[in-house]
Design a protein around this motif. Structure first.
Motif, PDB file in Angstrom:
ATOM      1  N   PRO A 213       0.830  -1.207   0.000  1.00 15.05           N
ATOM      2  CA  PRO A 213       0.000   0.000   0.000  1.00 15.05           C
ATOM      3  C   PRO A 213       0.862   1.254   0.000  1.00 15.05           C
ATOM      4  N   GLN A 214       0.380   2.278  -0.674  1.00 16.71           N
ATOM      5  CA  GLN A 214       1.135   3.522  -0.752  1.00 16.71           C
ATOM      6  C   GLN A 214       0.194   4.691  -0.901  1.00 16.71           C
ATOM      7  N   ILE A 215       0.674   5.860  -0.462  1.00 18.49           N
ATOM      8  CA  ILE A 215      -0.120   7.071  -0.524  1.00 18.49           C
ATOM      9  C   ILE A 215       0.421   7.984  -1.606  1.00 18.49           C
ATOM     10  N   ILE A 216      -0.487   8.510  -2.430  1.00 14.87           N
ATOM     11  CA  ILE A 216      -0.110   9.369  -3.549  1.00 14.87           C
ATOM     12  C   ILE A 216      -1.126  10.512  -3.642  1.00 14.87           C
ATOM     13  N   PRO A 217      -0.786  11.617  -4.318  1.00 21.39           N
ATOM     14  CA  PRO A 217      -1.803  12.618  -4.606  1.00 21.39           C
ATOM     15  C   PRO A 217      -2.952  11.968  -5.392  1.00 21.39           C
ATOM     16  N   MET A 218      -4.175  12.290  -5.039  1.00 15.58           N
ATOM     17  CA  MET A 218      -5.318  11.665  -5.688  1.00 15.58           C
ATOM     18  C   MET A 218      -5.339  11.998  -7.190  1.00 15.58           C
ATOM     19  N   PRO A 219      -5.275  10.985  -8.057  1.00 16.61           N
ATOM     20  CA  PRO A 219      -5.336  11.250  -9.491  1.00 16.61           C
ATOM     21  C   PRO A 219      -6.684  11.864  -9.873  1.00 16.61           C
ATOM     22  N   ARG A 220      -6.625  12.931 -10.665  1.00 15.96           N
ATOM     23  CA  ARG A 220      -7.849  13.610 -11.081  1.00 15.96           C
ATOM     24  C   ARG A 220      -8.043  13.553 -12.585  1.00 15.96           C
ATOM     25  N   ARG A 221      -7.109  12.924 -13.307  1.00 19.94           N
ATOM     26  CA  ARG A 221      -7.242  12.738 -14.738  1.00 19.94           C
ATOM     27  C   ARG A 221      -7.008  11.285 -15.071  1.00 19.94           C
ATOM     28  N   VAL A 222      -7.652  10.803 -16.126  1.00 17.63           N
ATOM     29  CA  VAL A 222      -7.492   9.413 -16.556  1.00 17.63           C
ATOM     30  C   VAL A 222      -6.082   9.194 -17.054  1.00 17.63           C
TER      31      VAL A 222
END
Length: 222
Positions: A213-222
């Motif tokens: 598991p890892q934390i990343i900025p939430m993707p907002r583009r496909v």
């Protein structure tokens, strides 16, 4: 414990690799969207049949999380059953397994849009539940504060060694935390979908589940 620790509403929480949320100070395990009985419900309504092993797999994974955490309280965030009839048509061994998981624990069923009424199993049935600073409900509300919810089955993608990997994901901003679906046969909604990208604040994060598991900025583009 395999997961990502983070702070939300000044509480120390952990997003487990399985998709469950762990609140160690309260020994509370939270899961969302089990959708027990999905294969049975689809067959009942004439849809193409799925292998009828989803309940077994979902409950076994939940049992593992409960054993690892030694949780004393469980909150199921709605859509625990694929419809109300699915809670009735569980096989006796599945009902016994749920009773075994509930034994010695406080168990709260939050109602969802698939199961919006009482179920004939142990535990407490509520429309939503407040514990300390956190509010547990099935669907995020506009203007919600310190809110823990499910419903959307979020998933997010990340590139690893040149490959795009998509996994179920927790979504987190200053006001809300949305859990991924825990059920075996549940699909997912990309974080880039307007239903999620418009809901989550700028700066929201995604915590991808899975073996690493890892934390990343939430993707907002496909």
């Amino acid at each position: 414990m395999n997961g990502v620790d983070f702070s939300f509403a000044d509480q120390h929480l952990c997003a487990l690799a399985s998709g469950a949320l762990w609140w160690p100070d309260l020994k509370l395990l939270c899961v969302s969207d089990l959708h027990l009985g999905k294969s049975e419900r689809m067959a009942r309504r004439g849809a193409p049949a799925l292998p009828p092993y989803d309940n077994h797999d979902t409950l076994n994974r939940l049992a593992v999380d409960l054993e690892r955490t030694k949780a004393e309280m469980v909150v199921c965030l709605g859509d625990s059953f694929d419809d109300l009839d699915a809670s009735i048509t569980l096989e006796s061994c599945e009902k016994m397994q749920i009773s075994s998981l509930q034994a010695g624990r406080r168990w709260i069923w939050i109602e969802g849009n698939h199961d919006p009424g009482p179920i004939e199993l142990g535990g407490t049935h509520l429309s939503e539940w407040t514990c300390g600073p956190l509010v547990f409900r099935h669907i995020a509300q506009a203007g919600g504060q310190s809110e823990v919810s499910g419903h959307y089955h979020p998933k997010a993608s990340v590139r690893i060694k040149g490959r795009s990997i998509t996994r179920p994901a927790f979504l987190l901003d200053c006001n809300r935390l949305i859990l991924p679906a825990y059920g075996t046969y549940t699909g997912g909604l990309r974080s880039s979908d307007p239903a999620l990208s418009n809901l989550m604040e700028t700066g929201a994060m995604a915590i991808l589940t899975g073996s690493q598991p890892q934390i990343i900025p939430m993707p907002r583009r496909v």
